[in-house]
Design a protein around this motif. Structure first.
Motif, PDB file in Angstrom:
ATOM      1  N   LEU A 126       0.853  -1.185   0.000  1.00 57.06           N
ATOM      2  CA  LEU A 126       0.000   0.000   0.000  1.00 57.06           C
ATOM      3  C   LEU A 126       0.890   1.235   0.000  1.00 57.06           C
ATOM      4  N   ASN A 127       0.581   2.194  -0.850  1.00 57.75           N
ATOM      5  CA  ASN A 127       1.360   3.436  -0.863  1.00 57.75           C
ATOM      6  C   ASN A 127       1.170   4.174   0.463  1.00 57.75           C
ATOM      7  N   CYS A 128       2.270   4.540   1.079  1.00 54.10           N
ATOM      8  CA  CYS A 128       2.199   5.239   2.367  1.00 54.10           C
ATOM      9  C   CYS A 128       1.561   6.606   2.165  1.00 54.10           C
ATOM     10  N   ALA A 129       0.546   6.902   2.954  1.00 53.92           N
ATOM     11  CA  ALA A 129      -0.194   8.158   2.805  1.00 53.92           C
ATOM     12  C   ALA A 129      -1.221   8.268   3.929  1.00 53.92           C
ATOM     13  N   VAL A 130      -1.974   9.365   3.902  1.00 53.87           N
ATOM     14  CA  VAL A 130      -3.104   9.561   4.806  1.00 53.87           C
ATOM     15  C   VAL A 130      -4.370   9.210   4.043  1.00 53.87           C
ATOM     16  N   TYR A 131      -5.195   8.364   4.647  1.00 49.40           N
ATOM     17  CA  TYR A 131      -6.444   7.926   4.023  1.00 49.40           C
ATOM     18  C   TYR A 131      -7.619   8.268   4.941  1.00 49.40           C
ATOM     19  N   ILE A 132      -8.763   8.545   4.316  1.00 47.76           N
ATOM     20  CA  ILE A 132      -9.970   8.838   5.104  1.00 47.76           C
ATOM     21  C   ILE A 132     -10.962   7.686   5.040  1.00 47.76           C
ATOM     22  N   GLU A 133     -10.569   6.592   4.391  1.00 48.51           N
ATOM     23  CA  GLU A 133     -11.392   5.389   4.340  1.00 48.51           C
ATOM     24  C   GLU A 133     -10.512   4.190   4.704  1.00 48.51           C
ATOM     25  N   PRO A 134     -11.116   3.103   5.188  1.00 51.97           N
ATOM     26  CA  PRO A 134     -10.331   1.913   5.522  1.00 51.97           C
ATOM     27  C   PRO A 134      -9.556   1.395   4.314  1.00 51.97           C
ATOM     28  N   VAL A 135      -8.378   0.855   4.581  1.00 53.69           N
ATOM     29  CA  VAL A 135      -7.503   0.337   3.514  1.00 53.69           C
ATOM     30  C   VAL A 135      -7.373  -1.179   3.664  1.00 53.69           C
ATOM     31  N   PRO A 136      -7.016  -1.886   2.598  1.00 60.39           N
ATOM     32  CA  PRO A 136      -6.896  -3.351   2.669  1.00 60.39           C
ATOM     33  C   PRO A 136      -5.762  -3.784   3.598  1.00 60.39           C
ATOM     34  N   ASN A 137      -6.074  -4.695   4.514  1.00 53.98           N
ATOM     35  CA  ASN A 137      -5.063  -5.200   5.436  1.00 53.98           C
ATOM     36  C   ASN A 137      -3.855  -5.784   4.710  1.00 53.98           C
ATOM     37  N   GLU A 138      -4.121  -6.585   3.694  1.00 54.06           N
ATOM     38  CA  GLU A 138      -3.050  -7.343   3.041  1.00 54.06           C
ATOM     39  C   GLU A 138      -2.019  -6.429   2.380  1.00 54.06           C
ATOM     40  N   ASN A 139      -2.466  -5.313   1.815  1.00 59.43           N
ATOM     41  CA  ASN A 139      -1.520  -4.353   1.212  1.00 59.43           C
ATOM     42  C   ASN A 139      -0.793  -3.552   2.278  1.00 59.43           C
ATOM     43  N   ALA A 140      -1.515  -3.197   3.342  1.00 57.76           N
ATOM     44  CA  ALA A 140      -0.883  -2.430   4.419  1.00 57.76           C
ATOM     45  C   ALA A 140       0.195  -3.253   5.121  1.00 57.76           C
ATOM     46  N   VAL A 141      -0.043  -4.547   5.302  1.00 59.83           N
ATOM     47  CA  VAL A 141       0.960  -5.391   5.949  1.00 59.83           C
ATOM     48  C   VAL A 141       2.231  -5.464   5.106  1.00 59.83           C
ATOM     49  N   HIS A 142       2.089  -5.477   3.786  1.00 59.04           N
ATOM     50  CA  HIS A 142       3.281  -5.453   2.929  1.00 59.04           C
ATOM     51  C   HIS A 142       4.084  -4.175   3.177  1.00 59.04           C
TER      52      HIS A 142
END
Length: 237
Positions: A126-142
């Motif tokens: 997942l591209n590091c950034a600020v999000y205002i909605e939930p993001v996918p766990n699997e990409n964030a863990v990478h």
């Protein structure tokens, strides 16, 4: 004769009176005396000039030295003040987890922690950034594998100024901020193998956690890209 002798002695010790005849030898003596007096005065002037010049030079050097010291001190103070403070060796409340797998998989993964702190994950970070909605766990863990810190918050508990505080504390690289449903506390900061739960967005331990675990060697691949992957929904910056 006595008068002449007295005249000769007086002429050697005092200037001749107007119209008074002076012997040739006495004239030479007076000239030498005047020349010596002039040389003495010139020497005195020179010594005084040299003394004043040395004093001015000393003052100038002192002023430059003090000025340079002040500038150097100000630069050092500014640089040191701008450096991030080192986090404490141990941060109260941090839980650590070992033995995490790191395989690339497809589809959803069931994680032992919520939010996850590691384990099998998507092949795309997942591209590091600020999000205002939930993001996918699997990409964030990478991204955690690459040394990112993931700060999640309960969108029902953290709003307004509290949310602004979190956004201000998130670095521009190797950090993710996103809302997360079902959190065990209002704010949870996660890194690979480490997690901190706090009750308020202004808890100073959040900054300590970010400073300690962001790009830390505790991640399997610290320094690997946190960009060039995939954007989650609701990306702000």
């Amino acid at each position: 004769m006595a008068g002449s002798q007295n005249l000769g002695r007086d002429s050697r010790t005092s200037p001749p009176e107007p119209g008074q005849r002076v012997a040739p030898g006495t004239k030479r003596t007076l000239k030498r005396q005047r020349a010596a007096d002039i040389q003495n005065k010139l020497a005195g002037f020179k010594r005084e000039h040299e003394k004043k010049r040395r004093n001015r030079l000393i003052l100038l050097i002192t002023a430059w030295t003090v000025g340079i010291a002040l500038v150097a001190g100000g630069v050092i103070f500014a640089v040191v003040g701008s450096l991030p403070k080192s986090p404490p060796a141990a941060i109260e409340g941090v839980e650590t987890f070992s033995g995490l797998s790191s395989n690339h998989v497809q589809g959803a993964v069931k994680y032992a922690q919520s939010p996850p702190v590691g384990g099998d994950h998507s092949a795309i970070p997942l591209n590091c950034a600020v999000y205002i909605e939930p993001v996918p766990n699997e990409n964030a863990v990478h991204s955690l594998e690459h040394g990112a810190v993931w700060v999640t918050y309960d969108p029902q508990a953290v709003t307004g100024p509290q949310l602004d505080t979190l956004r201000e504390d998130i670095p521009s690289t190797y950090a993710i901020l996103s809302p997360y449903s079902g959190l065990p506390s209002p704010v949870v900061a996660s890194a690979w193998g480490a997690q901190l739960k706090v009750a308020s967005a202004d808890d100073p331990r959040i900054k300590d956690f970010i400073a300690k675990y962001r790009s830390a060697k505790t991640a399997p691949e610290p320094g690997a890209p946190c960009t060039g992957g995939v954007d989650g929904p609701g990306k702000v910056k």
